[in-house]
Design an enzyme around this catalytic site. Sequence first.
Site: not given
Ligand code: AMP
Ligand code: MG
Length: 490
Positions: A88, A120-121, A178, A247-248
Amino acid sequence: MPLSFDNSYARLPDIFFAPVDPTPVEAPRLIRFNRALAEELGLDADMLERHGAGYFSGNVPLPGSLPLAMAYAGHQFGQFVPRLGDGRAILIGEVIDRAGKRRDIQLKGAGPTPYSRRGDGRAALGPVLREYIVSEAMHALGIPTTRALAAVSTGQPVYRDRVLPGAVFTRVAASHIRVGTFQFFAARGETDNIRILADHVIDRHYPDLKGTEKPYLALLDAVAERQAHLIARWLGVGFIHGVMNTDNMTISGETIDFGPCAFMDRYDPRTVYSSIDQHGRYAFGNQPMIGQWNIARLAEALLPILDADEDKAVEAANAAVARFMDRFQAHWKTVIRAKLGLGEDELEGDQELIRDLLVTLYEQKADYTLTFRRLADAAESSEADAALGALLETPGALTPWLAAWRERLSQDATAPETRAAAMRKVNPAFIPRNHKVEEALNAAIDDGDFSLFEALNDVLSRPYEEQPAFAAYAQPPKPGEEITATFCGT
Ligand code: AMP
Ligand code: MG
């Protein structure tokens, strides 16, 4: 020409990313634009502000941008996921800032990408505002972090556990590479791509390592050093990242991803706010250990390029991982000594003094931030002791400690005002208090009222200054105001 992009990541092999355009939104409106940051980046701030709704929603492409989603993998809560990637977020390009540094500009919540899986991105307004507030607060606190360039509301709903207003966040980072980016190629067994990525990050973040004898081993050490330093600084201000998945964790050493993050009120190393962290893996006091765990994952990913001899590679990687805790301890010592007003020269008994204070804060359920801020006043005058005592369950609980501390301080020549001033530069008066953040987010989400969001950004831009007009923002939550959980930004 509003900005001139130089997209080095887009020149890497195809497998590194997927080209993808932002998906337009219905009714974008600019919520906040960070003029100072735009100017730092060398951008045309007037033009960007005038047309910000279009540009920062992704509706209007920025000339010269080459939008793409980056590929990465990652360990999430200890479980390896070989293919994550920007689901996203869309990197719109890189600019060279006024200081000559390369910076990524990324739209978060700008629509689906090939890595979206079932997502949903999109991003909801609350998490976008939280990231804006907290990342800028971290910057003002002097802690390396990704930055907030803009926030835009989309005029479209997003569907989570309830229907929420949608938003797009414009993030600026030294890069978005990352630990998980290396893991992506390691999991695929693509040694050439691991090397290409390592060379790219050395060029970009660690140019001094170029041409050294073992540049990739030095890279591992350098990333470990920056992360150890970063985590020590988090602990200094009570920051709990909340989701330290690999990844963070950036390779640049910037804080990234402010989903379920929070600042600790009462001092307790076991503090967890994230509603998805049921076992406390990412509790406040676990962060150094998790930092080391993540560096071990980076070491594994780099193994194929560390040494032609596999045994030697493993030995060198293990040694680098083992050094992480010493690095962290050294930085933490600097941070905590400064918080107590102790000079650089360590004397016998200093460690006990530090430990005894923290134990008392824990036992007395004292507010971490405010106690240290009051301690700066107490360094100047014992008249401040009463205000300090008022933060404890038993007001006299620190009295013997204060006597020992003053005895210790008398052994170095620094004048009390000088020491107090130095302590106020490391012990903030203002942090993003969870109940204040929540209050600002709720006003924006429920009533479209952004005034609290604006006020919070203002007060947090000068965290080390007394701001009497904002005194309420320095206060811990009153009974009933405490926030016990923060939710992930998805
Ligand atoms: P995060 O929790 O933000 O570190 O995201 C973890 C993974 O989930 C990453 O690959 C994000 O791109 C994916 N992701 C999180 N929220 C969404 C969303 N609403 N739509 C698509 N991918 C998502
Ligand atoms: Mg992340």
